[in-house]
Design a protein around this motif. Structure first.
Motif, mmCIF file in Angstrom:
data_model
loop_
_atom_site.group_PDB
_atom_site.id
_atom_site.type_symbol
_atom_site.label_atom_id
_atom_site.label_comp_id
_atom_site.label_asym_id
_atom_site.label_seq_id
_atom_site.Cartn_x
_atom_site.Cartn_y
_atom_site.Cartn_z
ATOM 1 N N ALA A 28 2.476 1.675 -3.409
ATOM 2 C CA ALA A 28 1.482 2.126 -4.385
ATOM 3 C C ALA A 28 1.147 3.606 -4.195
ATOM 4 C CB ALA A 28 0.220 1.282 -4.264
ATOM 5 N N ALA A 29 1.187 4.078 -2.979
ATOM 6 C CA ALA A 29 0.898 5.486 -2.723
ATOM 7 C C ALA A 29 2.073 6.386 -3.096
ATOM 8 C CB ALA A 29 0.545 5.687 -1.257
ATOM 9 N N MET A 30 3.285 5.893 -2.979
ATOM 10 C CA MET A 30 4.465 6.706 -3.260
ATOM 11 C C MET A 30 4.852 6.738 -4.739
ATOM 12 S SD MET A 30 5.661 8.234 -0.666
ATOM 13 C CE MET A 30 4.761 8.349 0.831
ATOM 14 N N THR A 45 0.822 -1.203 0.000
ATOM 15 C CA THR A 45 0.000 0.000 0.000
ATOM 16 C C THR A 45 0.859 1.256 0.000
ATOM 17 O OG1 THR A 45 -1.713 -1.188 1.224
ATOM 18 C CG2 THR A 45 -1.820 1.207 1.249
ATOM 19 N N LEU A 46 1.906 1.260 0.808
ATOM 20 C CA LEU A 46 2.773 2.430 0.871
ATOM 21 C C LEU A 46 3.507 2.657 -0.448
ATOM 22 C CD1 LEU A 46 4.309 4.047 3.659
ATOM 23 C CD2 LEU A 46 6.007 3.318 2.012
#
Length: 83
Positions: free
Chosen positions: A32-34, A29-30
């Motif tokens: 994909a967000a970055m 998730t991290l």
């Protein structure tokens, strides 16, 4: 007495597997967000957003190090602890 130890060991292994799933999901998730932040920062590096790209890249690198180096060491530690 041996069955209690065996059950405890099995329960601990299942808990570790569940925890590792959470670690992988959180890392994914991290990352994909970055990735969009890194893309925008690298695409428009001269406009001052390049600093955000560095932050995103460093964060992604830190997560990957944490997942691929720290996690196996932790798993080995738990394995030794359970013996």
């Amino acid at each position: 007495m041996k069955q209690i130890k065996k059950r405890r060991r099995t329960r601990t292994r299942m808990s570790v597997k569940n925890a590792l799933f959470i670690v992988f999901a959180s890392a994914g998730t991290l990352i994909a967000a970055m990735l969009p932040l890194a893309y925008v920062g690298f695409a428009r590096g001269s406009s001052g957003i390049g600093t955000l790209a560095g932050f995103a890249f460093t964060t992604i690198l830190g997560v990957l190090v944490g997942v691929f180096i720290t996690r196996p060491v932790y798993a080995k530690f738990v394995e030794i602890f359970l013996k």
